[in-house]
Design a protein around this motif. Structure first.
Motif, mmCIF file in Angstrom:
data_model
loop_
_atom_site.group_PDB
_atom_site.id
_atom_site.type_symbol
_atom_site.label_atom_id
_atom_site.label_comp_id
_atom_site.label_asym_id
_atom_site.label_seq_id
_atom_site.Cartn_x
_atom_site.Cartn_y
_atom_site.Cartn_z
ATOM 1 N N LYS A 146 0.708 -1.127 0.056
ATOM 2 C CA LYS A 146 0.098 0.012 0.126
ATOM 3 C C LYS A 146 0.898 1.360 -0.013
ATOM 4 O O LYS A 146 2.017 1.234 0.380
ATOM 5 N N HIS A 176 -1.204 -5.792 5.647
ATOM 6 C CA HIS A 176 -0.605 -6.869 6.560
ATOM 7 C C HIS A 176 -1.635 -7.299 7.684
ATOM 8 O O HIS A 176 -1.442 -8.155 8.494
ATOM 9 N N TYR A 177 -2.570 -6.486 7.595
ATOM 10 C CA TYR A 177 -3.478 -6.822 8.521
ATOM 11 C C TYR A 177 -4.161 -8.330 8.526
ATOM 12 O O TYR A 177 -4.456 -8.846 9.393
ATOM 13 N N LYS A 180 -2.179 -11.029 10.070
ATOM 14 C CA LYS A 180 -2.362 -11.351 11.379
ATOM 15 C C LYS A 180 -3.068 -12.500 11.799
ATOM 16 O O LYS A 180 -4.252 -12.846 11.260
ATOM 17 N N GLU A 214 -2.611 3.387 18.213
ATOM 18 C CA GLU A 214 -1.148 3.318 18.498
ATOM 19 C C GLU A 214 -0.673 4.040 19.278
ATOM 20 O O GLU A 214 -1.206 5.446 19.569
ATOM 21 N N ARG A 221 7.964 10.230 9.923
ATOM 22 C CA ARG A 221 7.424 9.782 8.694
ATOM 23 C C ARG A 221 6.555 10.951 8.453
ATOM 24 O O ARG A 221 5.608 10.872 7.603
ATOM 25 N N TYR A 224 5.759 11.962 4.630
ATOM 26 C CA TYR A 224 4.596 11.153 4.059
ATOM 27 C C TYR A 224 3.253 11.073 4.896
ATOM 28 O O TYR A 224 2.074 11.502 4.079
ATOM 29 N N ASP A 233 -3.959 6.190 5.545
ATOM 30 C CA ASP A 233 -3.155 5.573 6.452
ATOM 31 C C ASP A 233 -3.504 4.142 6.960
ATOM 32 O O ASP A 233 -2.951 3.189 6.803
ATOM 33 N N MET A 234 -4.833 4.312 7.601
ATOM 34 C CA MET A 234 -5.413 3.291 8.398
ATOM 35 C C MET A 234 -6.533 2.929 7.873
ATOM 36 O O MET A 234 -6.876 1.556 8.101
ATOM 37 N N HIS A 238 -6.632 -0.952 6.647
ATOM 38 C CA HIS A 238 -6.680 -2.128 7.696
ATOM 39 C C HIS A 238 -7.860 -1.974 8.380
ATOM 40 O O HIS A 238 -8.782 -2.944 8.650
ATOM 41 N N LYS A 328 -3.046 7.821 16.149
ATOM 42 C CA LYS A 328 -1.478 8.136 16.849
ATOM 43 C C LYS A 328 -1.413 8.976 18.003
ATOM 44 O O LYS A 328 -2.304 9.743 18.382
ATOM 45 N N ARG A 333 -0.776 0.812 22.414
ATOM 46 C CA ARG A 333 -1.023 0.029 21.243
ATOM 47 C C ARG A 333 -1.997 -0.950 21.446
ATOM 48 O O ARG A 333 -1.870 -1.988 22.167
ATOM 49 N N GLN A 365 -4.121 -7.367 18.691
ATOM 50 C CA GLN A 365 -3.015 -7.302 19.201
ATOM 51 C C GLN A 365 -2.901 -6.215 20.247
ATOM 52 O O GLN A 365 -3.805 -5.287 20.380
HETATM 53 C C1 BG6 Z 1 0.843 0.821 8.584
HETATM 54 C C2 BG6 Z 1 0.753 2.382 8.611
HETATM 55 O O1 BG6 Z 1 0.180 0.449 7.335
HETATM 56 O O2 BG6 Z 1 0.467 0.124 9.639
HETATM 57 C C3 BG6 Z 1 1.504 2.721 10.004
HETATM 58 O O3 BG6 Z 1 1.205 2.962 7.496
HETATM 59 C C4 BG6 Z 1 0.976 2.072 11.350
HETATM 60 O O4 BG6 Z 1 1.040 4.068 10.295
HETATM 61 C C5 BG6 Z 1 1.090 0.747 10.804
HETATM 62 O O5 BG6 Z 1 1.635 2.254 12.395
HETATM 63 C C6 BG6 Z 1 0.376 -0.157 12.019
HETATM 64 O O6 BG6 Z 1 0.562 -1.746 11.821
HETATM 65 P P1 BG6 Z 1 0.632 -2.405 13.011
HETATM 66 O O7 BG6 Z 1 0.776 -3.941 12.492
HETATM 67 O O8 BG6 Z 1 1.755 -2.146 13.871
HETATM 68 O O9 BG6 Z 1 -0.508 -2.461 13.793
#
Ligand code: BG6
Length: 477
Positions: A146, A176-177, A180, A214, A221, A224, A233-234, A238, A328, A333, A365
């Protein structure tokens, strides 16, 4: 057929932090298909040996106790490097020659674009032009990181550009979510147990909360992030993925298209909002200090926190709000999905409020697990009730650490299983939900940007907003 994993942008951070450690750990566990080669390409000059040596250091650092000299040597023997610019045809022809030499015959290839997204189209065109996308000598798959576009129209263009060279079945868009373990477990929990399904609908569920909090701030960053903001971003990826997995119907089989067909139907059911509704149904925030981050303008209006109320207008979910929030600079987290069941139809006991009815908390998580919170009689206290947990934690039940999401996803890409990757229509529909919100937020009708102090749960207004709906966020650190 043997396999080659080709990484473009090989000198970058993602390669050393995530990709190579994941491939190494797969190899160490004996999961990587026998003889899999890894070929890296980027503009930095390395020889095969100097790239291997650099990767050894970073892999040692990122895998810590799991690093073993002997398994590394075996793995590193299959690593190669080709310096070059992936937007230049002659450099890709050089790569092609190296690939043919090390493969020595037909092989399946995964091309992983770990480069700046602005290079995607040029890179894909050159892969086509150089013959590297040609499937005659084995499957050619492409993995994209992404962001998949910046908005709906750029996502549509990117999908067209990719599909001109790689058919959709060969395109693997990573979120990547989905890699998990706990997100996959949500599917297992829902569809491998019959007790949840009868209660998984509007008749029993008051609302759903999806939180991705988070503790970290934007840090380095800023450049970006200020262009993206929390929705791009999220949420576009995700959070909507988590919503889809929570709300989807059971597919007939665990097959890439069948799974994704069901997920797509969820996005198609999300109620579109007018600008007035967006102003009411969404909340925006920015942590104090964000404007002082490197790369962030002093008057930035970019959101680092958002909360949305979405409605999934279908037979199962009609009338059940889905509350999504992410930010954020939050208290800790945590990623969790909370299914808040409705109150019993009639109250017999000394049960305080709505919030005290039963809820299921899926902790994605950290502290991965599942908690059913039910009302229990407090002993020796008349008929007073209290919320008590039925608790399952992965770490107590299963040995070993949770594998990083990339292990599962890279292996699936190598084996040609796209079930846990986003399809083009999914990405476009997700933009179709997020884009109008971003547009309203950038217009005169934008709801106020609330500042919040880092280290808590976002702006106070987010609690007031929930209270106006007669609900409250479920916060657990
Ligand atoms: C990324 C975002 O896709 O996912 C980041 O760009 C974010 O800003 C991250 O911190 C969170 O991933 P995870 O696996 O740590 O929850």
């Amino acid at each position: 057929m043997s396999h080659t994993f080709v990484i473009f942008g090989a000198s970058g951070d993602l390669t050393s932090r995530k990709l190579i450690p994941a491939l190494y750990l797969l190899s160490k566990k004996g999961r990587l298909p026998e003889g899999t080669r890894i070929v890296g390409m980027s503009r930095t000059e390395f020889s095969h040996d100097s790239w291997r040596a650099g990767l050894k250091k970073t892999t040692e650092e990122f895998t810590g106790k799991k690093f073993e000299e002997e398994s590394w040597s075996k793995f590193a023997a299959g690593i190669y490097y080709h310096p070059g610019d992936l937007t230049k045809l002659e450099d890709l022809q050089g790569l092609k020659a190296l690939l043919e030499e090390v493969e020595g015959g037909p092989a399946e290839r995964v091309y992983y674009l770990s480069t700046a997204p602005r290079l995607y189209t040029a890179a894909i065109d050159q892969l086509g032009e150089s013959g590297l996308a040609n499937q005659e000598e084995g499957a050619r798959r492409i993995v994209l990181e992404k962001p998949f576009g910046y908005d709906l129209s750029t996502a549509e263009k990117l999908n067209k550009d990719v599909n001109r060279v790689f058919p959709e079945k060969q395109v693997y868009r990573i979120d990547h979510y989905l890699g998990k373990e706990t997100v996959q477990n949500l599917l297992v929990m829902r569809f491998a147990n019959s007790i949840f399904e009868p209660l998984w609908n509007r008749n029993y569920i008051d609302h759903v909360q999806i939180t991705v909090a988070e503790e970290v701030v934007v840090g380095r960053r800023g450049g970006y992030y200020d262009q993206a903001g929390v929705l791009r971003d999220m949420f576009q990826n995700h959070l909507l993925q988590l919503l889809m997995v929570t709300a989807m119907e059971s597919p007939v089989r665990f097959d890439a298209d069948m799974v994704r067909d069901e997920k797509v139907k969820v996005l198609q059911s999300i109620r579109p909002m007018s600008s007035d509704e967006i102003a009411r149904e969404t909340l925006r925030g920015q942590y104090e200090g964000y404007r002082q981050e490197e790369g962030v303008p002093a008057d930035s209006q970019t959101e680092t926190f958002a909360a949305l109320r979405l409605w999934v207008d279908n037979w199962r979910w009609n009338g059940v709000p889905f509350y999504l929030r992410s930010g954020k600079g939050m208290s800790c987290r945590t990623t969790q999905i909370v299914i808040q069941y409705s109150q019993p139809p009639h109250t017999l006991f000394d049960q305080k409020a709505h919030m005290d009815s039963c809820r299921l908390v899926m902790q994605i998580q950290p502290a991965e697990g599942l908690q059913m919170q039910i009302q229990t009689k407090v002993p020796d206290e008349g008929m007073m009730t209290r919320t008590t947990p039925l608790d399952f934690r992965f770490c107590k039940e299963f040995q070993g650490e949770m594998p990083d999401a990339y292990q599962r996803l890279l292996l699936d890409a190598l084996q040609g299983d796209a079930s846990l990757f986003a399809r083009s229509d999914e990405v476009e529909l997700a933009w179709g939900i997020i884009d109008p919100i971003i547009q309203t937020w950038r217009s005169a009708q934008a709801p106020k940007l609330h500042l919040y102090e880092p280290g808590f749960w976002g702006p106070d207004q987010s609690n007031d907003w929930m209270a106006e709906h007669g609900r409250q966020w479920f916060d657990v650190c």
